[in-house]
Design a protein around this motif. Structure first.
Motif, PDB file in Angstrom:
ATOM      1  N   THR A   1      -5.651  -5.207   2.069  1.00  5.50           N
ATOM      2  CA  THR A   1      -5.999  -6.427   2.808  1.00  5.50           C
ATOM      3  C   THR A   1      -5.044  -6.638   3.976  1.00  5.50           C
ATOM      4  OG1 THR A   1      -6.833  -7.455   0.780  1.00  5.50           O
ATOM      5  CG2 THR A   1      -6.314  -8.927   2.612  1.00  5.50           C
ATOM      6  N   TRP A   2      -3.781  -6.297   3.759  1.00  8.43           N
ATOM      7  CA  TRP A   2      -2.764  -6.550   4.787  1.00  8.43           C
ATOM      8  C   TRP A   2      -2.946  -5.662   6.007  1.00  8.43           C
ATOM      9  CZ3 TRP A   2      -0.409 -10.911   4.001  1.00  8.43           C
ATOM     10  CH2 TRP A   2      -0.292 -11.388   2.682  1.00  8.43           C
TER      11      TRP A   2
ATOM     12  N   ASP B   1       0.832  -1.203   0.000  1.00  8.21           N
ATOM     13  CA  ASP B   1       0.000   0.000   0.000  1.00  8.21           C
ATOM     14  C   ASP B   1       0.864   1.249   0.000  1.00  8.21           C
ATOM     15  OD1 ASP B   1      -2.712   0.824  -0.140  1.00  8.21           O
ATOM     16  OD2 ASP B   1      -2.602   1.569   1.908  1.00  8.21           O
ATOM     17  N   GLY B   2       2.125   1.099   0.423  1.00  6.26           N
ATOM     18  CA  GLY B   2       3.031   2.248   0.438  1.00  6.26           C
ATOM     19  C   GLY B   2       3.259   2.832  -0.936  1.00  6.26           C
ATOM     20  N   PHE B   3       3.438   1.973  -1.949  1.00  5.12           N
ATOM     21  CA  PHE B   3       3.721   2.548  -3.261  1.00  5.12           C
ATOM     22  C   PHE B   3       2.482   3.162  -3.900  1.00  5.12           C
ATOM     23  CE2 PHE B   3       2.847  -1.851  -4.823  1.00  5.12           C
ATOM     24  CZ  PHE B   3       1.978  -1.571  -5.866  1.00  5.12           C
TER      25      PHE B   3
ATOM     26  N   ILE C   1      -5.046  -3.122  -8.417  1.00  2.77           N
ATOM     27  CA  ILE C   1      -4.408  -3.812  -7.288  1.00  2.77           C
ATOM     28  C   ILE C   1      -4.483  -3.047  -5.968  1.00  2.77           C
ATOM     29  CG2 ILE C   1      -2.779  -5.170  -8.675  1.00  2.77           C
ATOM     30  CD1 ILE C   1      -0.729  -2.975  -8.261  1.00  2.77           C
ATOM     31  N   TRP C   2      -4.877  -1.773  -5.985  1.00  5.91           N
ATOM     32  CA  TRP C   2      -4.741  -0.962  -4.775  1.00  5.91           C
ATOM     33  C   TRP C   2      -5.588  -1.482  -3.616  1.00  5.91           C
ATOM     34  CZ3 TRP C   2      -8.628   1.658  -2.215  1.00  5.91           C
ATOM     35  CH2 TRP C   2      -9.845   1.745  -2.892  1.00  5.91           C
ATOM     36  N   ASP C   3      -6.828  -1.932  -3.906  1.00  6.96           N
ATOM     37  CA  ASP C   3      -7.692  -2.373  -2.807  1.00  6.96           C
ATOM     38  C   ASP C   3      -7.213  -3.687  -2.206  1.00  6.96           C
ATOM     39  OD1 ASP C   3      -8.290  -3.562  -5.192  1.00  6.96           O
ATOM     40  OD2 ASP C   3     -10.465  -3.449  -4.980  1.00  6.96           O
TER      41      ASP C   3
ATOM     42  N   ARG D   1      -9.426   8.456  -0.454  1.00  7.08           N
ATOM     43  CA  ARG D   1      -8.670   7.884  -1.579  1.00  7.08           C
ATOM     44  C   ARG D   1      -9.520   6.890  -2.351  1.00  7.08           C
ATOM     45  NH1 ARG D   1      -4.967   4.472  -1.065  1.00  7.08           N
ATOM     46  NH2 ARG D   1      -3.684   4.972  -2.849  1.00  7.08           N
ATOM     47  N   GLY D   2     -10.201   5.999  -1.624  1.00  6.93           N
ATOM     48  CA  GLY D   2     -11.015   4.982  -2.279  1.00  6.93           C
ATOM     49  C   GLY D   2     -12.145   5.579  -3.092  1.00  6.93           C
ATOM     50  N   VAL D   3     -12.800   6.589  -2.535  1.00  6.49           N
ATOM     51  CA  VAL D   3     -13.876   7.256  -3.270  1.00  6.49           C
ATOM     52  C   VAL D   3     -13.320   7.948  -4.515  1.00  6.49           C
ATOM     53  CG1 VAL D   3     -15.596   9.101  -3.152  1.00  6.49           C
ATOM     54  CG2 VAL D   3     -15.287   7.548  -1.214  1.00  6.49           C
ATOM     55  N   ALA D   4     -12.139   8.557  -4.382  1.00  5.37           N
ATOM     56  CA  ALA D   4     -11.532   9.248  -5.521  1.00  5.37           C
ATOM     57  C   ALA D   4     -11.245   8.290  -6.663  1.00  5.37           C
ATOM     58  CB  ALA D   4     -10.247   9.942  -5.079  1.00  5.37           C
TER      59      ALA D   4
END
Length: 330
Positions: free
Chosen positions: A57-58, A22-24, A51-53, A95-98
């Motif tokens: 998960t982690w 998620d960092g990148f 892949i972002w979502d 971020r997710g909404v964007a």
């Protein structure tokens, strides 16, 4: 079996997986203000859209594992960090909404770009601030947190926040250099070069400040024979940063890989500094752990779920392994 140690390692693995994966994609949001062209911003988002979502998960696994396996530590840490955790989660929601609205709401693209960038920067800053406050330690008496809601704010935690922002930006730049080409890749290389220097300076300052926060931290690194055993970690890290600064000029895939290696060594050094404390500097992981029968029962579920999570994550990265252009992956 040492179920307590196994769960410490599992949670440590989940946290590291979250920080790097998620960092990148947080880093790509941090880089948004440096790119003014809407089409290039679209490419940057497309580079992580599939892949972002899954990367997040982690975070669920790490937080849920801490709650189930080490409830005493979870109670103290969540009480101490309630405010930054809520701010971080709200930023991740923005971020997710964007992601979903940017490509649909053509009349408000700039607003969703701002939400994506601001959410990424704020989430990274909160993670860095919590890291700094975690290293400094929280105020605990008789097993209860007795500090205030803003105790996590300090000069050291704010410096750690900037270090995490720069580190994530460099991870994001490395991913985009690997995924993009043309003028956009050139601009990312230009951004990454000073970011490497800034990251190296941040790592040096944070490392030295950490050893002075608690005499035990400095003793662990500078006492004999530890200084000779542990010296390869900072030396290799310095070598990797030097290699990274040169790789940014002409390499594609190497930049991201070297940055991941630097993150791993920093994470390893962080673990060596604090082990065996799970709530530094007053609570070890063994005294915070659930009973062994609970840990063994949960381990069965983890043994089933972890390979599934790793499998679908690897498959997603394999499917979307190519370069990105205006039309998507190719």
């Amino acid at each position: 079996m040492d179920y307590q140690l196994i769960w410490v390692l599992l949670i440590a693995f989940a946290v590291f997986a979250y920080v790097t994966l998620d960092g990148f994609d947080l880093g790509i949001g941090i880089l948004f203000p440096f790119e003014k062209k809407a089409e290039n911003r679209g490419k940057m988002m497309n580079a992580i859209a599939p892949i972002w979502d899954g990367n997040e998960t982690w975070l669920v696994l790490g937080g849920g594992g801490l709650y189930a396996a080490f409830p005493a530590a979870y109670s103290l840490l969540m009480t101490a960090f309630y405010v930054p955790v809520i701010i971080m989660l709200l930023a991740l929601v923005f971020r997710g909404v964007a992601f979903e609205f940017r490509f649909k709401s053509r009349d408000h693209t700039a607003h969703w770009d701002f939400a994506f960038a601001a959410g990424s920067i704020i989430a990274a800053a909160m993670q860095g601030a919590m890291l700094g406050a975690f290293i400094e330690g929280i105020d605990v008496q008789n097993g209860h947190f007795v500090g205030g809601p803003l105790d996590w704010i300090s000069p050291f935690s704010l410096f750690c926040a900037t270090a995490v922002i720069v580190g994530y930006a460099l991870l994001g730049a490395g991913w985009l250099i690997m995924k993009c080409d043309g003028p956009l890749q050139g601009r990312l290389r230009a951004i990454a070069k000073p970011a490497v220097i800034w990251m190296a300076a941040n790592l040096g300052v944070v490392s030295l400040m950490t050893t002075y926060l608690n005499p035990a931290y400095g003793e662990r690194w500078f006492s004999t024979p530890n200084i000779f055993i542990l010296a390869p970690i900072p030396l290799i890290t310095a070598g990797l940063l030097f290699w990274l600064w040169h790789a940014v000029k002409r390499r594609e895939k190497t930049v991201f890989g070297i940055t991941l290696s630097v993150f791993f060594l920093c994470y390893l050094g962080f673990g060596i500094t604090l082990f065996p404390h799970i709530v530094p500097p007053i609570m070890g992981f063994r005294e915070a752990a659930s009973p062994d029968n609970s840990l063994s029962f949960m381990l069965v579920g983890a043994a089933i779920l972890l390979p599934i999570i790793l499998g679908y994550t690897a498959y997603a990265y394999y499917v979307f392994r190519g370069k990105i252009d205006d039309a998507g992956y190719h």
